[in-house]
Design a protein around this motif. Sequence first.
Motif, PDB file in Angstrom:
ATOM      1  N   HIS A  29       0.849  -1.190   0.000  1.00 36.02           N
ATOM      2  CA  HIS A  29       0.000   0.000   0.000  1.00 36.02           C
ATOM      3  C   HIS A  29       0.879   1.231   0.000  1.00 36.02           C
ATOM      4  N   ARG A  30       0.573   2.184  -0.875  1.00 31.04           N
ATOM      5  CA  ARG A  30       1.441   3.355  -1.034  1.00 31.04           C
ATOM      6  C   ARG A  30       1.480   4.243   0.206  1.00 31.04           C
ATOM      7  N   ASP A  31       0.478   4.174   1.079  1.00 29.94           N
ATOM      8  CA  ASP A  31       0.485   5.018   2.274  1.00 29.94           C
ATOM      9  C   ASP A  31       1.184   4.371   3.465  1.00 29.94           C
ATOM     10  N   LYS A  32       1.554   3.090   3.347  1.00 37.15           N
ATOM     11  CA  LYS A  32       1.966   2.330   4.530  1.00 37.15           C
ATOM     12  C   LYS A  32       3.179   2.926   5.235  1.00 37.15           C
ATOM     13  N   ALA A  33       4.241   3.212   4.486  1.00 33.25           N
ATOM     14  CA  ALA A  33       5.471   3.712   5.108  1.00 33.25           C
ATOM     15  C   ALA A  33       5.238   5.044   5.810  1.00 33.25           C
ATOM     16  N   LEU A  34       4.510   5.928   5.142  1.00 30.95           N
ATOM     17  CA  LEU A  34       4.254   7.237   5.738  1.00 30.95           C
ATOM     18  C   LEU A  34       3.262   7.154   6.886  1.00 30.95           C
ATOM     19  N   ALA A  35       2.343   6.187   6.826  1.00 29.29           N
ATOM     20  CA  ALA A  35       1.378   6.028   7.911  1.00 29.29           C
ATOM     21  C   ALA A  35       2.098   5.717   9.213  1.00 29.29           C
ATOM     22  N   GLY A  36       3.093   4.847   9.155  1.00 25.35           N
ATOM     23  CA  GLY A  36       3.845   4.523  10.359  1.00 25.35           C
ATOM     24  C   GLY A  36       4.574   5.729  10.918  1.00 25.35           C
ATOM     25  N   LEU A  37       5.134   6.531  10.039  1.00 21.71           N
ATOM     26  CA  LEU A  37       5.855   7.736  10.457  1.00 21.71           C
ATOM     27  C   LEU A  37       4.897   8.765  11.059  1.00 21.71           C
ATOM     28  N   LEU A  38       3.739   8.938  10.437  1.00 20.82           N
ATOM     29  CA  LEU A  38       2.745   9.880  10.952  1.00 20.82           C
ATOM     30  C   LEU A  38       2.194   9.422  12.303  1.00 20.82           C
ATOM     31  N   CYS A  39       2.024   8.128  12.454  1.00 20.28           N
ATOM     32  CA  CYS A  39       1.552   7.606  13.745  1.00 20.28           C
ATOM     33  C   CYS A  39       2.588   7.862  14.835  1.00 20.28           C
ATOM     34  N   GLU A  40       3.855   7.698  14.492  1.00 18.81           N
ATOM     35  CA  GLU A  40       4.924   7.971  15.450  1.00 18.81           C
ATOM     36  C   GLU A  40       4.919   9.438  15.886  1.00 18.81           C
ATOM     37  N   LEU A  41       4.691  10.352  14.945  1.00 12.27           N
ATOM     38  CA  LEU A  41       4.762  11.782  15.239  1.00 12.27           C
ATOM     39  C   LEU A  41       3.500  12.327  15.899  1.00 12.27           C
ATOM     40  N   THR A  42       2.343  11.707  15.628  1.00 10.46           N
ATOM     41  CA  THR A  42       1.078  12.255  16.130  1.00 10.46           C
ATOM     42  C   THR A  42       0.402  11.399  17.201  1.00 10.46           C
TER      43      THR A  42
END
Length: 462
Positions: free
Chosen positions: A128-141
Amino acid sequence: MTPDRNLYSQLPAIDKLLRDASFSDLLRNFGHMQVVSTLREMLETAREYIRTQQQLPTWNGNWAAQAQVQLESHQRSALQPVFNLTGTVLHTNLGRALQAEAAIEAVTNAMRFPVTLEYDLHGAERGHRDKALAGLLCELTGAEDACIVNNNAAAVLLMLAACASGEEVVVSRGELVEIGGAFRIPDVMRQAGCKLVEVGTTNRTHLKDYRQAAGENTALLMKVHTSNYQVAGFTKAVTEAELVELGNELNIPVVTDLGSGSLVDLTQWGLPEEPMPQQLIAAGVSLVSFSGDKLLGGPQAGIIVGKKDLIARIQSHPLKRALRADKMTLAALEATLRLYQHPETLVERLPTLRLLTRDANEITELAQRLLPEFQSQYGEQFTVCVEPCLSQIGSGSLPVDRLPSSALTFSPKDGRGSTLGALTQSLRELPKPIIGRISDGRLWLDLRCLEDETGFMENLKP
């Protein structure tokens, strides 16, 4: 008066021009098709000039030079770099946030090479194209999951369509905003298939208003951050935390369109306070949407963070494919978000934050260094001075707050607006155009966003 036929006969034939040695470089650099097309245009222009002026155009003796001017003009990018001296840091018309060097490098690699956009290296299968960024966004927010689309307007539309289509969404009247481009919350509601339920008044909305409006058809309780205007005086608004408490009682999710979306506390640099996604997630808000190219300092993108089950509904909605971000946006956004993992160097590495936190004394010193050159070049027609001014953040972020800055000001000695207009036009016609603002009968060049002092001065040379 009939033009002299002899003038027309002096116009060269295209095939003769193409055989001339002066056209060799043009043919090599621009190609046969473009050169021929340009010469045809020039011939038509020359014939019209003869008809109206009864003489040959001034460039008749040097067709190659004139052709080069026109070819270069046609090749000039529509997205032309400029010096933003408007005093608005996040200027929507000038592209909003400047990208960090890390983001520029990431985009270059994504353009130059195949990348794992939707490919899972571990399982050797589609990802999924959002997967890598989703993990990073979850870490930050602190969110459970995340989704990325092409801008925040798309994020709001998708969030509503996926979670409340055919149902009611309760919003305070004081938050039914319109932002740039005539983006209106009520219009987005209709496009998403939701029924808007307005509560409270323009200046005062109470928790009881939401309670009374909520019913069996209510899908969401919604907050909209009024980022581009402010109501002051006799006001009352319900906080996200208060609304979440009511939502939990009624089993109705609370969602927030945050707009600008700063991921850091701006007050640590003396800037005005702006709500952060992680604060709202901690308060229990189910979904928060915000922009990538405003206070975040990244590329244009719409980001939704929140509860895993609701993000799953959003990801599976048919609109998601139409609104998804491309690989260049995702590459730039990931690189920008990774800068937030190293907050100690964020001001130096993130252009938006660097410009917003720039010291006012430093800007004044820059203005004083530039002043003599501008007085020498423009002093005959204008009184050129260094003046204190106030910059603005822009793009609807903190609309009433200003940042102390300095500007070069140009007052026409003849007092004519046409003289000032000619100056602004000449600055826009420079190799790298200079964009300022006119106020109080003067041109203001606010220097807050000027970092390339050497390039700026070189750009002024004839």
